[in-house]
Write an enzyme that holds these catalytic residues in place. Structure first.
Site, PDB file in Angstrom:
ATOM      1  N   CYS A   2       0.861  -1.185   0.000  1.00  0.00           N
ATOM      2  CA  CYS A   2       0.000   0.000   0.000  1.00  0.00           C
ATOM      3  C   CYS A   2       0.896   1.232   0.000  1.00  0.00           C
ATOM      4  CB  CYS A   2      -0.873   0.044   1.245  1.00  0.00           C
ATOM      5  SG  CYS A   2      -1.870  -1.426   1.479  1.00  0.00           S
ATOM      6  N   ARG A  27       1.413   1.414  -6.000  1.00  0.00           N
ATOM      7  CA  ARG A  27       1.578   0.477  -4.885  1.00  0.00           C
ATOM      8  C   ARG A  27       0.259  -0.190  -4.479  1.00  0.00           C
ATOM      9  NH1 ARG A  27       6.300   1.156  -2.070  1.00  0.00           N
ATOM     10  NH2 ARG A  27       5.350   0.231  -0.232  1.00  0.00           N
ATOM     11  N   TRP A  75      -3.904  -1.751  -1.280  1.00  0.00           N
ATOM     12  CA  TRP A  75      -3.933  -3.015  -2.032  1.00  0.00           C
ATOM     13  C   TRP A  75      -4.322  -4.049  -0.982  1.00  0.00           C
ATOM     14  CZ3 TRP A  75      -3.500  -4.293  -7.068  1.00  0.00           C
ATOM     15  CH2 TRP A  75      -3.255  -5.615  -7.396  1.00  0.00           C
ATOM     16  N   ASN A  99       0.732   0.108   5.949  1.00  0.00           N
ATOM     17  CA  ASN A  99       1.220  -0.704   4.834  1.00  0.00           C
ATOM     18  C   ASN A  99       1.886  -1.929   5.440  1.00  0.00           C
ATOM     19  OD1 ASN A  99       2.423  -1.698   2.473  1.00  0.00           O
ATOM     20  ND2 ASN A  99       4.190  -0.355   2.697  1.00  0.00           N
ATOM     21  N   GLY A 100       1.510  -3.127   4.961  1.00  0.00           N
ATOM     22  CA  GLY A 100       2.141  -4.341   5.479  1.00  0.00           C
ATOM     23  C   GLY A 100       1.105  -5.292   6.019  1.00  0.00           C
ATOM     24  N   GLU A 482       9.186 -21.881 -17.447  1.00  0.00           N
ATOM     25  CA  GLU A 482       9.082 -20.490 -17.024  1.00  0.00           C
ATOM     26  C   GLU A 482      10.349 -19.724 -17.412  1.00  0.00           C
ATOM     27  OE1 GLU A 482       6.930 -18.566 -16.447  1.00  0.00           O
ATOM     28  OE2 GLU A 482       7.739 -16.919 -15.301  1.00  0.00           O
ATOM     29  N   LYS A 486      10.328 -16.459 -19.873  1.00  0.00           N
ATOM     30  CA  LYS A 486      10.831 -15.165 -19.382  1.00  0.00           C
ATOM     31  C   LYS A 486      11.841 -14.599 -20.361  1.00  0.00           C
ATOM     32  CE  LYS A 486       8.681 -14.220 -17.210  1.00  0.00           C
ATOM     33  NZ  LYS A 486       7.456 -14.477 -16.555  1.00  0.00           N
ATOM     34  N   GLU A 489      10.185 -13.541 -23.909  1.00  0.00           N
ATOM     35  CA  GLU A 489       9.255 -12.410 -23.957  1.00  0.00           C
ATOM     36  C   GLU A 489       9.931 -11.053 -23.773  1.00  0.00           C
ATOM     37  OE1 GLU A 489       7.394 -13.202 -19.501  1.00  0.00           O
ATOM     38  OE2 GLU A 489       6.221 -12.018 -20.897  1.00  0.00           O
ATOM     39  N   HIS A 505      14.711 -37.678 -28.845  1.00  0.00           N
ATOM     40  CA  HIS A 505      13.636 -38.090 -29.750  1.00  0.00           C
ATOM     41  C   HIS A 505      13.385 -37.061 -30.847  1.00  0.00           C
ATOM     42  CE1 HIS A 505      12.937 -41.519 -27.191  1.00  0.00           C
ATOM     43  NE2 HIS A 505      13.079 -40.685 -26.159  1.00  0.00           N
ATOM     44  N   LYS A 604      -0.141  -6.296 -20.188  1.00  0.00           N
ATOM     45  CA  LYS A 604      -0.108  -6.890 -18.848  1.00  0.00           C
ATOM     46  C   LYS A 604      -1.337  -7.759 -18.588  1.00  0.00           C
ATOM     47  CE  LYS A 604       1.674  -7.591 -14.830  1.00  0.00           C
ATOM     48  NZ  LYS A 604       2.703  -8.647 -14.853  1.00  0.00           N
TER      49      LYS A 604
END
Ligand code: F6R
Length: 609
Positions: A2, A27, A75, A99-100, A482, A486, A489, A505, A604
Site C-alpha cells: 500500500c 503500490r 492493495w 502498509n504491510g 518459465e 521469461k 518475452e 527423440h 499486462k
C-alpha cells in the site's frame, strides 16, 4: 503493498496528500482515504476504488481542509476492497494508515475484544489502531510511549502513519520492514512510502529504519528508538527523477519486483499459517471440502500456467490426487471431461484474463467446483470463483511476471500440504515440517539475490544467440518452461523448454555450438539423469549453463557456467531456482536494450481471446 503519505505544515494538507497518493497509486489502487485535522478535529474521507473515486466523493460531500494529516492508497490483504475496509482506521483517539501485514492480529483482536473493544472492519489495521488507543489510554499525553508498547506487541511487517486526537499539529510514523521515509521541508514535514510522493516539495529526507518512531511537526522531525532514546539521523538528499523514484531506485520495475519476492512470499503465506500448520479456512477451503475432490484440473495462461505445472508435481507427489494442467484457451474449446467431484483451479495474476475467465465459467457449468488463485483484488475471476485464495504480491507493473509467479507457487505448496493432510497421505508432523520449510524460502531467495555477478556474465554471453534450449526433468522441467518464457518475452531471443529425457527423440538435432543450453538440475533423484543429457548436448558443441544445488560437483567440462543455489529441500527448489532464471532473462534483455518492462506486442492483462 500500500502507499502512505503524511503531512504537517502550512499548505493545504488535502492537496499534498492527494498529490502524494497519486504518485503512489502504483503500490495499490483498490481504495484510498485521508484523515485531516479540521479545526483541531480528525476528519476522515475514504472510498473504495481509485484515488479519483475519493476525489469525486470529496467533491460531492465536501473537501477536508487543514494543515496536518495522513493518507493511504490500498492493495487489500485483510478484508475485501470496500469503503468499510479502506484506510484510515480509527480506534478511540487514534487514527492510522498502514502498509504491510500484522501476522498476530487474530490474537491481538481477541485480547482487545476481551477488553470490551468493538471493531468496524475486517482489517488487521483496525486492530493496531485499537491497540494504540488502548495503550494511550493507559499513559495519556504520551503517544510515543503508547507506540513503543504497541510495537513490542506487533508481529509482521508494517509501516504506519498515525495521528492522535490530542495532538492536532503532529504526525507520528513508525516502521518494521515495510518502507517509510520522513521528508524535511522548510516549515513542513512529510512521511511517505517512497520518496516519489514528496519530491515536488523537498528532496531532503530521513530513511526510517526498522523499529524507529518519527514525530513530525512543521518545525522538523525527531526520531526515537524502542527505548525512547532520540536517534541522530543522517539527512539524505534524493537525486532521482520521479520515474526512477517510483521504481525505488531500480532501473526497471521487473528487477524491483524480482527483489520484492521474499516479502511477497512472506505476506502471502503468513496469514494462511496457524500454529505452524497451513490454514486456508478463511479462503473457504476446509479438510472436509478437500476430501470431496477426486481429480484436479489447473487452468491458466502463460506464466500462471507454469505455476500450475509446479503445482501438479507437488500435489501429485504429496497428496496422490491426479492433476491435469491445461492452457485456458485449449481447455475452453476441447470439451474437457470435468464435472461433479472435480476441482478446477484457475491461476491468474490479473484475474481478468479472458481465456481463464471463460474456462472457469465452463468448469462451473460442467458442475466442477472452482478455486481461484488471484493477485488482483475484486477482479472478475476472484468474484466468480467458488473458493478464492488471494496472493499478496502487490501490484505487478512489469509485463513479465516474476513476483506473481513466485507467490502463485507458494500458494500451490500450501494448498498441496493441506490437501495431503486432509487426504491422510501425510501426517501432522510432516505437514508441519513442510510448512516450516516453506517459511524458510524467503531467506533462501534473499541469498540468491545477494550476488548477481554470474547471471550478468551469463547474460553477456547469451545476447548473440538466435535460439536457446532450456532443459530439466520433473520439477526442473516445469521450471525450465518459465525460464524459457521469461527470456523470450523480454529479450526477443527464441527459446524452447524441453523435458531433458525427450531431447534424443528429435530436438537434439538442433544442437550446435550456436545453440546455448540452460540445464536445470536441482532434483537429487534426477540429477545424474539430467547430467547425462547435459553431457550429450555438450558433446555436440553447445555452450551449457547448469543450475544445480550447492555441493553438486559436476565434472569440470560438463558446463561452461555452473550456478549453484542453496542446498534446500527438493520439493521447494522451484521457489529458489526460478530466481537465477529470472535474472538471466532480465540482464539479457537489458544488455540487448529492449523495453524490459513493456516488451513489444505484449499487454499486462490479456482481456481478449
Ligand atoms: C508472462 C506473463 C503472462 C501471464 C499470462 C496470464 O510473464 O506475465 O504469460 O502470465 O498472460 O496472465 P494472468 O496471470 O493475469 O492471467
Amino acid at each position: 503493498m500500500c502507499g502512505i503519505v503524511g503531512y504537517v505544515g502550512q499548505r493545504s494538507c488535502t492537496d499534498v496528500l492527494m498529490d502524494g497518493l497519486s504518485r503512489l497509486e502504483y503500490r495499490g489502487y483498490d481504495s484510498a482515504g485521508i484523515a485531516v485535522f479540521e479545526n483541531g478535529i480528525i476528519k476522515v474521507a475514504k472510498s473504495k476504488g481509485r484515488l479519483k473515486d475519493l476525489a469525486d466523493k470529496m467533491d460531492r460531500e465536501g473537501r477536508l481542509e487543514g494543515h496536518a494529516g495522513i493518507g493511504h492508497t490500498r492493495w487489500a490483504t485483510h478484508g475485501e476492497p470496500s469503503d468499510r475496509n479502506s484506510h484510515p482506521h480509527g480506534g478511540g483517539s487514534v487514527t492510522i494508515v498502514h502498509n504491510g501485514i500484522i501476522e498476530n492480529y487474530k490474537r491481538l483482536k481477541d485480547f482487545l475484544l476481551s477488553k470490551g473493544r468493538t471493531f468496524e472492519s475486517d482489517t488487521d489495521t483496525e486492530v493496531v489502531a485499537q491497540l494504540l488507543d488502548y495503550y494511550y489510554q493507559a499513559t495519556p499525553g504520551d503517544p510515543v510511549k503508547a507506540i513503543i508498547k504497541t510495537m513490542k506487541e506487533l508481529e509482521g511487517s508494517y509501516a504506519l502513519g498515525v495521528v492522535f486526537a490530542d495532538f492536532p499539529d503532529t504526525v507520528f510514523a513508525l516502521r518494521k520492514e515495510s518502507p517509510l521515509i520522513v521528508g524535511l521541508g522548510e516549515g513542513e514535514s512529510f512521511i511517505a512510502s517512497d520518496v516519489t510522493a514528496i519530491l515536488q516539495y523537498t528532496r531532503d529526507y530521513y530513511l526510517l529504519e526498522p523499529n524507529e518512531i518519527a514525530v513530525l511537526s512543521k518545525d522538523g522531525a525527531k526520531v526515537y528508538d524502542l527505548h525512547y532514546q532520540e536517534i541522530k539521523k543522517e539527512r539524505k538528499t534524493a537525486d532521482w527523477d520521479v520515474s526512477a523514484a517510483e521504481k525505488g531506485g531500480y532501473p526497471h520495475f521487473m528487477i524491483k519486483e524480482i527483489h520484492e519476492q521474499p516479502v511477497a512470499v512472506k505476506t502471502t503465506i503468513a496469514p494462511r499459517i496457524t500454529d505452524g500448520m497451513p490454514d486456508l479456512s478463511e479462503c473457504g477451503i476446509t479438510p472436509e471440502r478437500l476430501r470431496e475432490f477426486h481429480a484436479i484440473n489447473v487452468v491458466a495462461c502463460g506464466t500462471a500456467m507454469h505455476a500450475g505445472m509446479v503445482g501438479k508435481y507437488v500435489i501429485e507427489k504429496l497428496a496422490k490426487v491426479p492433476v491435469n494442467v491445461d492452457i485456458a484457451s485449449e481447455f475452453r474449446y476441447r470439451e474437457p471431461l470435468v464435472g461433479e467431484g472435480d476441482l478446477v483451479i484457475i491461476i491468474s495474476q490479473s484475474g481478468e484474463t479472458a481465456d481463464s475467465l471463460a474456462a472457469m465459467r465452463l468448469a462451473k457449468e460442467l458442475g466442477a467446483k472452482t478455486l481461484a488463485i488471484v493477485n488482483a483484488k475484486g477482479s472478475s475471476i476472484a468474484r466468480e470463483a467458488d473458493m478464492l485464495i488471494y496472493t499478496h504480491a502487490g501490484p505487478e507493473i512489469a509485463v513479465a511476471s516474476t513476483k506473481a509467479y513466485m507467490v502463485q507457487i507458494a500458494v500451490m505448496y500450501l494448498f498441496a500440504f493441506e490437501l495431503a493432510l486432509a487426504k491422510g497421505v501425510i501426517d501432522e508432523a510432516e505437514c508441519r515440517r513442510l510448512t516450516a520449510l516453506l517459511q524458510e524460502t524467503p531467506a533462501q531467495i534473499e541469498q540468491v539475490l545477494a550476488d548477481k555477478e554470474l547471471t550478468q556474465k551469463i547474460a553477456a554471453e547469451l545476447i548473440t544467440a538466435d535460439s536457446l534450449l532450456y532443459i530439466g526433468r520433473g520439477l526442473d522441467y516445469a521450471l525450465s518452461m518459465e525460464g524459457s518464457l521469461k527470456l523470450k518475452e523480454i529479450s526477443y531471443i527464441h527459446s524452447e523448454s524441453y523435458a531433458a529425457g525427450e531431447l534424443k527423440h528429435g530436438t537434439i538435432s538442433l544442437i550446435t555450438e550456436n545453440m546455448p543450453v540452460i540445464a536445470v538440475a536441482t532434483q537429487k533423484r534426477l540429477y545424474e539423469k539430467t547430467i547425462s543429457n547435459v553431457k550429450e548436448v555438450k558433446a555436440r558443441g553447445a555452450k551449457v549453463v547448469l543450475i544445480c544445488r550447492e555441493g553438486c560437483c559436476p565434472d569440470q567440462d560438463v558446463a561452461d557456467h555452473v550456478f549453484q543455489i542453496p542446498n534446500f529441500d527438493d520439493l521447494l527448489m522451484p521457489m529458489i531456482a526460478v530466481v537465477p532464471l529470472q535474472l538471466i532473462a532480465y540482464y539479457t534483455a537489458v544488455l540487448k536494450g529492449t523495453d524490459v518492462d513493456k516488451p513489444r506486442n505484449l499487454a499486462k492483462s490479456v482481456t481478449v481471446e
